[in-house]
Design a protein around this motif. Structure first.
Motif, PDB file in Angstrom:
ATOM      1  N   ALA A 164      80.264  -5.834  57.368  1.00  0.00           N
ATOM      2  CA  ALA A 164      79.944  -5.645  55.951  1.00  0.00           C
ATOM      3  C   ALA A 164      78.446  -5.506  55.718  1.00  0.00           C
ATOM      4  O   ALA A 164      78.027  -4.924  54.711  1.00  0.00           O
ATOM      5  N   ARG A 165      77.637  -6.006  56.615  1.00  0.00           N
ATOM      6  CA  ARG A 165      76.184  -5.958  56.454  1.00  0.00           C
ATOM      7  C   ARG A 165      75.570  -4.650  56.941  1.00  0.00           C
ATOM      8  O   ARG A 165      74.447  -4.330  56.571  1.00  0.00           O
ATOM      9  N   LEU A 166      76.284  -3.882  57.761  1.00  0.00           N
ATOM     10  CA  LEU A 166      75.721  -2.699  58.404  1.00  0.00           C
ATOM     11  C   LEU A 166      75.650  -1.504  57.459  1.00  0.00           C
ATOM     12  O   LEU A 166      76.592  -1.226  56.725  1.00  0.00           O
ATOM     13  N   LYS A 167      74.539  -0.782  57.531  1.00  0.00           N
ATOM     14  CA  LYS A 167      74.374   0.479  56.802  1.00  0.00           C
ATOM     15  C   LYS A 167      74.378   1.594  57.839  1.00  0.00           C
ATOM     16  O   LYS A 167      73.367   1.875  58.479  1.00  0.00           O
ATOM     17  N   ARG A 168      75.524   2.210  57.989  1.00  0.00           N
ATOM     18  CA  ARG A 168      75.725   3.238  58.995  1.00  0.00           C
ATOM     19  C   ARG A 168      75.361   4.612  58.445  1.00  0.00           C
ATOM     20  O   ARG A 168      75.400   4.827  57.239  1.00  0.00           O
ATOM     21  N   GLY A 169      75.096   5.539  59.354  1.00  0.00           N
ATOM     22  CA  GLY A 169      74.900   6.925  58.969  1.00  0.00           C
ATOM     23  C   GLY A 169      76.241   7.546  58.613  1.00  0.00           C
ATOM     24  O   GLY A 169      77.296   6.919  58.783  1.00  0.00           O
ATOM     25  N   PRO A 170      76.219   8.785  58.119  1.00  0.00           N
ATOM     26  CA  PRO A 170      77.471   9.467  57.751  1.00  0.00           C
ATOM     27  C   PRO A 170      78.467   9.577  58.907  1.00  0.00           C
ATOM     28  O   PRO A 170      79.662   9.663  58.693  1.00  0.00           O
ATOM     29  N   ASP A 171      77.953   9.524  60.136  1.00  0.00           N
ATOM     30  CA  ASP A 171      78.808   9.605  61.322  1.00  0.00           C
ATOM     31  C   ASP A 171      79.320   8.236  61.758  1.00  0.00           C
ATOM     32  O   ASP A 171      79.996   8.106  62.771  1.00  0.00           O
ATOM     33  N   GLY A 172      78.967   7.182  60.999  1.00  0.00           N
ATOM     34  CA  GLY A 172      79.428   5.840  61.324  1.00  0.00           C
ATOM     35  C   GLY A 172      78.588   5.133  62.369  1.00  0.00           C
ATOM     36  O   GLY A 172      78.946   4.056  62.836  1.00  0.00           O
ATOM     37  N   LEU A 173      77.465   5.719  62.725  1.00  0.00           N
ATOM     38  CA  LEU A 173      76.633   5.177  63.804  1.00  0.00           C
ATOM     39  C   LEU A 173      75.354   4.533  63.291  1.00  0.00           C
ATOM     40  O   LEU A 173      74.852   4.876  62.217  1.00  0.00           O
TER      41      LEU A 173
ATOM     42  N   GLY B 244      69.819   4.265  71.812  1.00  0.00           N
ATOM     43  CA  GLY B 244      71.214   4.675  71.927  1.00  0.00           C
ATOM     44  C   GLY B 244      71.858   4.556  70.561  1.00  0.00           C
ATOM     45  O   GLY B 244      71.203   4.176  69.573  1.00  0.00           O
ATOM     46  N   TRP B 245      73.128   4.865  70.490  1.00  0.00           N
ATOM     47  CA  TRP B 245      73.864   4.832  69.217  1.00  0.00           C
ATOM     48  C   TRP B 245      75.062   3.914  69.345  1.00  0.00           C
ATOM     49  O   TRP B 245      75.761   3.941  70.363  1.00  0.00           O
ATOM     50  N   MET B 246      75.296   3.125  68.321  1.00  0.00           N
ATOM     51  CA  MET B 246      76.444   2.222  68.311  1.00  0.00           C
ATOM     52  C   MET B 246      77.226   2.378  67.017  1.00  0.00           C
ATOM     53  O   MET B 246      76.647   2.534  65.952  1.00  0.00           O
ATOM     54  N   ASP B 247      78.542   2.322  67.157  1.00  0.00           N
ATOM     55  CA  ASP B 247      79.402   2.148  65.986  1.00  0.00           C
ATOM     56  C   ASP B 247      79.851   0.686  66.010  1.00  0.00           C
ATOM     57  O   ASP B 247      79.378  -0.112  66.823  1.00  0.00           O
ATOM     58  N   ASP B 248      80.751   0.324  65.109  1.00  0.00           N
ATOM     59  CA  ASP B 248      81.173  -1.072  65.025  1.00  0.00           C
ATOM     60  C   ASP B 248      81.777  -1.576  66.336  1.00  0.00           C
ATOM     61  O   ASP B 248      81.503  -2.697  66.766  1.00  0.00           O
TER      62      ASP B 248
ATOM     63  N   VAL C 125      70.533  -9.712  69.938  1.00  0.00           N
ATOM     64  CA  VAL C 125      70.769  -8.529  69.107  1.00  0.00           C
ATOM     65  C   VAL C 125      70.339  -8.889  67.693  1.00  0.00           C
ATOM     66  O   VAL C 125      70.745  -9.920  67.157  1.00  0.00           O
ATOM     67  N   ALA C 126      69.500  -8.038  67.089  1.00  0.00           N
ATOM     68  CA  ALA C 126      69.016  -8.285  65.727  1.00  0.00           C
ATOM     69  C   ALA C 126      69.212  -7.032  64.884  1.00  0.00           C
ATOM     70  O   ALA C 126      69.163  -5.907  65.387  1.00  0.00           O
ATOM     71  N   LEU C 127      69.413  -7.260  63.614  1.00  0.00           N
ATOM     72  CA  LEU C 127      69.545  -6.194  62.623  1.00  0.00           C
ATOM     73  C   LEU C 127      68.236  -6.106  61.863  1.00  0.00           C
ATOM     74  O   LEU C 127      67.672  -7.142  61.480  1.00  0.00           O
ATOM     75  N   ASP C 128      67.733  -4.897  61.638  1.00  0.00           N
ATOM     76  CA  ASP C 128      66.459  -4.778  60.931  1.00  0.00           C
ATOM     77  C   ASP C 128      66.616  -5.090  59.443  1.00  0.00           C
ATOM     78  O   ASP C 128      67.723  -5.310  58.954  1.00  0.00           O
ATOM     79  N   CYS C 129      65.495  -5.123  58.725  1.00  0.00           N
ATOM     80  CA  CYS C 129      65.477  -5.556  57.322  1.00  0.00           C
ATOM     81  C   CYS C 129      66.294  -4.655  56.405  1.00  0.00           C
ATOM     82  O   CYS C 129      66.732  -5.098  55.338  1.00  0.00           O
ATOM     83  N   ASP C 130      66.511  -3.402  56.790  1.00  0.00           N
ATOM     84  CA  ASP C 130      67.322  -2.479  55.988  1.00  0.00           C
ATOM     85  C   ASP C 130      68.775  -2.449  56.436  1.00  0.00           C
ATOM     86  O   ASP C 130      69.584  -1.726  55.858  1.00  0.00           O
ATOM     87  N   ALA C 131      69.096  -3.168  57.486  1.00  0.00           N
ATOM     88  CA  ALA C 131      70.446  -3.242  58.049  1.00  0.00           C
ATOM     89  C   ALA C 131      70.948  -1.900  58.561  1.00  0.00           C
ATOM     90  O   ALA C 131      72.142  -1.662  58.621  1.00  0.00           O
ATOM     91  N   ASP C 132      69.993  -1.021  58.957  1.00  0.00           N
ATOM     92  CA  ASP C 132      70.414   0.286  59.451  1.00  0.00           C
ATOM     93  C   ASP C 132      69.944   0.595  60.874  1.00  0.00           C
ATOM     94  O   ASP C 132      70.111   1.713  61.361  1.00  0.00           O
TER      95      ASP C 132
END
Length: 146
Positions: A16-25, A42-46, A84-91
């Protein structure tokens, strides 16, 4: 992603916290945990994030092959996850790893070894010339960032 990935097992509170790109990554920056050296992007999805969090090995989504890949499964150049850390914008994700062997598919230690655009912070190009925009920015003149 063009294909439909399997349902993710990622913790719903994290998802719920993640801001993904249009491709879900999300971009995932891999960094050597003890030196701070930036190794690769690299690129990660959920699901890739779930696998990374639960296995202790970096799992990425290959945009070209449309499949998951665990860093080092074929090369032996594994990334052992330390944090593993999420940046301040969650993206964007920052994955601190213990890199075994080369991080880049070319065999270089990092993906950023081969094409350095700036090395000393002066704005000088490879010939030593300082572009006019960099000179103006460093001048402290009104309208510059200094």
């Amino acid at each position: 992603m063009t294909s439909t990935p399997p349902p993710s097992r990622l913790d719903p509170e994290i998802a719920a916290r993640l801001k993904r790109g249009p491709d879900g990554l999300l971009p995932a920056v891999a960094q050597q945990y003890d030196t701070g050296e930036v190794l690769m992007l690299g690129w990660m999805d959920d699901e890739a994030l779930h696998r990374t969090l639960t296995t202790g090995r970096c799992t990425y989504w290959s945009r070209s092959r449309q499949e998951y890949w665990v860093k080092g499964d074929t090369s032996g150049h594994v990334q052992l996850v330390r944090s593993v850390a999420l940046d301040c914008d969650a993206d964007t994700l920052l994955v601190k790893v213990d890199q075994v062997g080369a991080a880049c598919h070319t065999g270089d230690r990092t993906c950023f070894d081969a094409d350095v655009l700036l090395t000393d912070g002066t704005g000088a190009d490879r010939d030593g010339a300082i572009p006019s925009a960099a000179r103006a920015a460093g001048s402290g003149a009104p309208g510059t960032d200094q």
